[in-house]
Write a protein that holds these residues in place. Structure first.
Motif, short mmCIF file in Angstrom:
data_model
loop_
_atom_site.label_atom_id
_atom_site.label_comp_id
_atom_site.label_asym_id
_atom_site.label_seq_id
_atom_site.Cartn_x
_atom_site.Cartn_y
_atom_site.Cartn_z
N ASP A 31 0.84 -1.18 0.00
CA ASP A 31 0.00 0.00 0.00
C ASP A 31 0.88 1.24 0.00
O ASP A 31 1.76 1.39 0.84
CB ASP A 31 -0.90 0.03 1.25
CG ASP A 31 -1.95 -1.06 1.19
OD1 ASP A 31 -2.39 -1.50 2.26
OD2 ASP A 31 -2.35 -1.45 0.09
N THR A 88 -8.46 -0.17 -2.61
CA THR A 88 -7.18 -0.77 -3.00
C THR A 88 -6.12 0.32 -3.07
O THR A 88 -6.42 1.51 -2.98
CB THR A 88 -7.31 -1.50 -4.35
OG1 THR A 88 -6.11 -2.23 -4.61
CG2 THR A 88 -7.56 -0.53 -5.50
N SER A 89 -4.88 -0.08 -3.25
CA SER A 89 -3.78 0.89 -3.32
C SER A 89 -3.62 1.42 -4.74
O SER A 89 -4.06 0.81 -5.71
CB SER A 89 -2.48 0.22 -2.87
OG SER A 89 -2.06 -0.73 -3.83
N GLN A 143 -0.90 1.52 -6.39
CA GLN A 143 -0.04 0.62 -7.14
C GLN A 143 -0.84 -0.54 -7.75
O GLN A 143 -0.70 -0.85 -8.93
CB GLN A 143 1.06 0.06 -6.24
CG GLN A 143 2.01 -0.88 -6.97
CD GLN A 143 2.91 -1.66 -6.02
OE1 GLN A 143 2.71 -1.63 -4.82
NE2 GLN A 143 3.88 -2.36 -6.58
N ARG A 144 -1.69 -1.18 -6.96
CA ARG A 144 -2.46 -2.31 -7.46
C ARG A 144 -3.41 -1.87 -8.58
O ARG A 144 -3.57 -2.58 -9.57
CB ARG A 144 -3.27 -2.94 -6.32
CG ARG A 144 -2.42 -3.66 -5.28
CD ARG A 144 -3.28 -4.52 -4.37
NE ARG A 144 -2.51 -5.04 -3.25
CZ ARG A 144 -2.61 -4.60 -2.01
NH1 ARG A 144 -3.45 -3.62 -1.71
NH2 ARG A 144 -1.87 -5.12 -1.04
N CYS A 154 -3.46 -3.26 -12.55
CA CYS A 154 -4.65 -3.86 -13.19
C CYS A 154 -5.04 -3.09 -14.45
O CYS A 154 -5.32 -3.70 -15.50
CB CYS A 154 -5.81 -3.87 -12.20
SG CYS A 154 -5.58 -5.01 -10.81
N TRP A 156 4.74 -2.42 -11.27
CA TRP A 156 5.03 -3.70 -10.61
C TRP A 156 6.18 -3.58 -9.62
O TRP A 156 6.09 -4.07 -8.50
CB TRP A 156 5.36 -4.73 -11.67
CG TRP A 156 5.27 -6.16 -11.19
CD1 TRP A 156 6.23 -6.88 -10.54
CD2 TRP A 156 4.14 -7.02 -11.31
NE1 TRP A 156 5.78 -8.13 -10.27
CE2 TRP A 156 4.49 -8.26 -10.71
CE3 TRP A 156 2.87 -6.88 -11.87
CZ2 TRP A 156 3.61 -9.33 -10.67
CZ3 TRP A 156 1.99 -7.95 -11.82
CH2 TRP A 156 2.37 -9.16 -11.22
#
Length: 430
Positions: free
Chosen positions: A2, A314-315, A317-318, A322, A423
């Motif tokens: 996160d 969600t963060s 980054q995630r 996606c 990533w």
């Protein structure tokens, strides 16, 4: 992992006590996101339009992008210096005035049918946009709780997405004529009739840009009379002021700059050739293709709002991982698909690209404290990707005998680089 925005301290005690002094400034700054979004998304109309009006090749037509985004590269450092010296309010006013000057220059450019003068006007617009973006992006980030800076940037950028829907509709109705002739038909025309056609096409840009310039002057006047809080970042006593290049020692920022370069290049490539791709892939006329571009803009706007909502769960980054994976799949469909499916893929790309710029920006300035303004200049300077990569894509298309589809290998490659940043590259290391 996160990712939390830290060390952007806009008088946190006051924020926690429930003061709402940041609300009006945030609303006004959000309006700026819409205005520069109009400028950028009108460029997607200008490229095919000026290609006709000035009888250009694909690579020559992408000089529209080069003029605007090269201005970002030139102006990013001066804009950062102006921001440090004059503060947020005066930089916003200067940016709006420069932007307006470039818009008004479209009138003599159209009267003289001078592509070179159009490029000068676009360069001046780009300088104004660079000042505005260098100022407004970090300002939106610091106007509130540091932990929700990414959310605010995505929310403000959603109105940039609104412009992505509005600008193509305006352009399709007021700029694109629907008249298009092959090279053979133009060559067969009497010279007087051919020149009349070129002048008529070029003149279509005058009214939209006069209106845009006038709105910018009104907004600049409004900012003159509105009091904006000048956010001060806390700095340790007797601390040395870091140099402009020192901020690049932060790996997550330097990689964000690289990622932003390729993301902006990808976005500009996709929108610059969207209309011609729709004409080739779906066999529609240019006005209908312009409306398809408006649908792309709607999905871009929707993606911004959906992305802002998803950040609650969600963060950053995630979410970036996606959305980038989805963009890669859609790019593959655009390159290897057939018929209208290609246009559908390009439209959906708008949704999944929507959160990339503000999210990369927010991840890049994590934990930078008093170096945030310098970092902002670097991230804005990386927008030069929009000047370089579309020209490469246009040259590739010309090389393959006007095959627009194969040119989309360029944005596909860019999204692979953005995925690498999302990533691994955005982790903060102290």
């Amino acid at each position: 992992m996160d990712v939390i925005i830290e060390n952007l301290e806009p008088a946190e005690q006051e924020y926690k006590q429930g003061q709402k002094k940041f609300l009006l400034p945030f609303i006004l700054v959000t309006g700026l996101f819409f205005l520069w979004g109009m400028a950028h998304n009108l460029d997607s109309i200008l490229i095919p339009h000026l290609k006709k009006a000035c009888n250009l090749s694909n690579s020559q037509s992408t000089l529209v992008d080069t003029a605007v985004f090269f201005a970002y590269f030139i102006m990013a450092i001066p804009a950062g210096m102006l921001l440090k010296r004059l503060g947020y309010k005066y930089c916003i006013i200067i940016g709006l005035l420069v932007f307006a000057a470039g818009a008004y220059l479209f009138v003599p450019a159209a009267n003289k049918l001078s592509y070179e003068l159009f490029l000068v006007a676009l360069f001046i617009i780009g300088c104004g946009l660079a000042i505005l973006e260098t100022t407004a992006n970090p300002y939106a980030a610091v106007l509130g709780d540091p932990a929700t800076a990414s959310n605010r940037l995505n929310l403000a950028a959603s109105f940039n997405g609104l412009a992505a829907m509005v600008a193509p509709i305006v352009g399709a109705n007021f700029i694109l004529s629907g008249k298009e002739y092959s090279k053979e038909a133009l060559a067969a025309m009497p010279s007087v009739e051919r020149m009349s056609y070129f002048i008529e096409e070029a003149s279509a840009v005058k009214l939209p840009y006069i209106i845009l310039g006038t709105i910018l002057l009104i907004v600049a006047l409004l900012f003159c009379f509105i009091k904006l809080p000048e956010i001060k970042i806390k700095q340790e006593e007797n601390a040395e002021k870091p140099g402009f290049f020192a901020v690049l020692k932060h790996r997550h920022l330097s990689l964000a700059v690289l990622s932003q370069f390729f993301y902006v290049g990808a976005q500009v490539c996709i929108t610059s050739f969207f209309i011609r791709m729709a004409q080739q892939g779906a066999g529609v006329d240019e006005r209908t293709a312009g409306y398809y571009l408006g649908i792309y803009g709607f999905l871009f706007m929707l993606g911004r709002f959906v992305g802002t909502f998803l950040l609650r769960f969600t963060s950053s980054q995630r979410l970036l991982i996606c959305f980038t994976l989805a963009a890669i799949v859609l790019c593959l469909v655009a390159v290897f698909g057939t018929g209208t499916y290609v246009v559908y893929a390009l439209g959906l790309l708008g949704f999944f690209m929507s959160i990339m710029f503000p999210t990369i920006f927010a991840l890049g300035i994590v934990g930078l404290g008093d170096q945030t303004k310098s970092a902002s200049s670097w991230l804005i300077m990386s927008i030069v990707g929009g000047a370089i990569l579309p020209y490469g894509m246009g040259s590739m298309i010309d090389y393959f005998q006007d095959n627009i589809q194969i040119g989309y290998l360029v944005p596909l490659s860019c999204f692979l680089i953005v995925l690498g940043y999302a990533w691994k590259g955005c982790h903060v290391r102290y």
